[in-house]
Design an enzyme around this catalytic site. Structure first.
Site, short mmCIF file in Angstrom:
data_model
loop_
_atom_site.label_atom_id
_atom_site.label_comp_id
_atom_site.label_asym_id
_atom_site.label_seq_id
_atom_site.Cartn_x
_atom_site.Cartn_y
_atom_site.Cartn_z
CD GLN A 1 6.86 50.85 100.67
OE1 GLN A 1 7.64 51.87 100.49
NE2 GLN A 1 5.90 50.90 100.95
CB SER B 1 12.76 52.05 94.96
OG SER B 1 11.85 53.05 95.41
CG LEU B 2 14.38 51.78 101.11
CD1 LEU B 2 14.64 52.83 101.73
CD2 LEU B 2 13.65 50.61 102.07
NE ARG C 1 13.09 57.22 98.77
CZ ARG C 1 12.61 56.04 98.33
NH1 ARG C 1 12.07 54.91 99.43
NH2 ARG C 1 12.64 55.62 97.20
CG HIS D 1 9.85 55.70 91.75
ND1 HIS D 1 10.95 56.41 92.13
CD2 HIS D 1 9.69 54.83 92.65
CE1 HIS D 1 11.51 55.59 93.15
NE2 HIS D 1 10.69 54.64 93.42
CD GLN E 1 15.55 56.62 94.61
OE1 GLN E 1 14.62 56.92 95.39
NE2 GLN E 1 16.32 55.42 94.90
#
Length: 292
Positions: free
Chosen positions: A11, A88-89, A113, A188, A237
Site C-alpha cells: 500500500q 506488507s500486502l 484483510r 503492524h 504479519q
C-alpha cells in the site's frame, strides 16, 4: 545463470491508471472479471476513475493484488525467480507467485484483510527520514505504546502506535523529517490484535502448499518454503513489523544478483539501493517494461 529475486510493493505504491496497458491482455481480462465477482466492485473502474477510493485501504489492497499478480503471471511466461518477497500486502503476491495458494483464495484473503485494516481506528503511523537510530531504539524501548512498524532502510522507518505515543517518540528523536501517514489505524502494531485474531480465523483453514521458490517473509527475513511456516508468518504479519531493511540485506547473502520489482512505482528498488550495493535493479510497472 543470474540469480534473481522478485519483490512486490504494498500500500502506498498505487497509481491511477496502473492497469491501463493490461486491458487488452486475455489473462488480465479473465482476472478482472473474476475479481469483480469476488469483490463486488470493478478494479478497472476504481483504478481508472476514482482516485479517492483507490487511496482507501479497502480498495487499495485488492487493486494492488490484482494488478501485481497479473504482471507477475505475464512475466512468468518469460522468466522465473529464485527468491520472492513482498512489502506488507506485497507478501500475499509473493506467496501466490510461489504457488503457496491459488489466486482466488488469495484475493479473498486480501479483501478481508483490507476490510479489517480499513475499519481499524484509534492509532497513528508516522514515517521518519534521516533519523538517529540509537535515539529511536531507546525511545521505543521506553514506550510500550509504540513500535517500529516498517524498518524500510537505514534512513527510513515507520513507527506505529497510539497518537500520544507516536508524537512523544517523534519529539525524542533527531530526524530530518517526520511525516504522519494517512492511514486509518496503527498497522503492524499490537493495536491490530483484535483484527489479527479475526483474520486468523479466516486464514487458518485456507490450504497452503509448499512454496516452489523460497520466500523471505516480513516478520522473518530468512528463506522458507514449508507451508506451515509461511502460514504462521503470515498470521503474525498484521501485528508484526515489516523488516524490509533486513530482507534487502538478505538478498546478496542468498546469492541474489538481480532484483525485479513488480508493480507500480519504484519504492522497493529505491529502498534496496539505499540498503545494499552491487545488485542489478529493474522495475516492471507495465507491459512496456517487459523488454530488456
Amino acid at each position: 545463470m543470474t540469480k534473481t529475486a522478485w519483490v512486490f510493493p504494498g500500500q502506498g505504491s498505487q497509481t491511477q491508471g496502473m492497469l491501463n496497458d493490461l486491458l487488452d491482455q486475455p489473462l488480465a481480462k479473465e482476472k478482472f472479471a473474476q475479481a469483480e465477482e469476488i469483490l463486488g466492485w470493478s478494479v478497472i473502474d476504481i483504478c481508472q476513475n476514482d482516485p479517492d477510493k483507490l487511496s482507501q485501504t479497502l480498495y487499495t489492497q485488492p487493486c494492488l493484488y490484482v494488478v501485481e499478480t497479473i504482471l507477475a503471471d505475464l512475466l512468468k511466461d518469460k522468466q522465473k525467480p529464485n527468491l520472492v518477497a513482498g512489502h506488507s500486502l506485497g507478501e500475499y503476491i509473493a506467496l501466490y507467485v510461489a504457488d503457496v495458494f491459488e489466486w482466488s483464495p488469495g484475493l479473498r484473503l486480501v479483501k478481508r484483510r483490507a476490510e479489517l485494516m480499513d475499519s481499524a481506528a484509534g492509532g497513528m503511523m508516522a514515517a521518519l527520514i534521516n533519523f538517529d537510530r540509537e535515539q529511536l531504539e531507546t525511545a521505543i524501548a521506553n514506550n510500550s505504546e509504540v513500535v517500529l512498524a516498517n524498518d524500510n532502510s537505514p534512513t527510513q522507518v515507520v513507527i506505529s502506535g497510539t497518537p500520544t505515543a507516536v508524537k512523544a517518540v517523534i519529539s525524542q528523536v533527531k530526524t530530518k523529517r517526520a511525516l504522519p501517514l494517512k492511514v486509518s489505524g496503527a498497522f503492524h502494531s499490537h493495536l491490530m490484535k483484535p483484527a489479527a485474531n479475526e483474520f486468523q480465523e479466516l486464514l487458518t483453514p485456507i490450504e497452503f502448499h509448499r512454496a516452489n521458490v523460497p520466500v523471505l517473509s516480513n516478520i522473518a527475513p530468512t528463506p522458507a518454503v514449508e507451508a506451515d511456516v509461511l502460514k504462521q508468518r503470515l498470521i503474525e504479519q498484521m501485528t508484526g513489523g515489516v523488516r524490509w531493511r533486513e530482507i534487502a540485506l538478505a538478498l546478496p547473502e542468498n546469492g541474489i544478483e538481480r532484483v525485479v520489482e513488480i508493480g507500480p512505482g519504484n519504492v522497493l528498488t529505491g529502498l534496496i539501493k539505499r540498503t545494499c550495493s552491487g545488485l542489478t535493479l529493474k522495475n516492471i510497472r507495465s507491459m512496456a517494461d517487459f523488454d530488456g
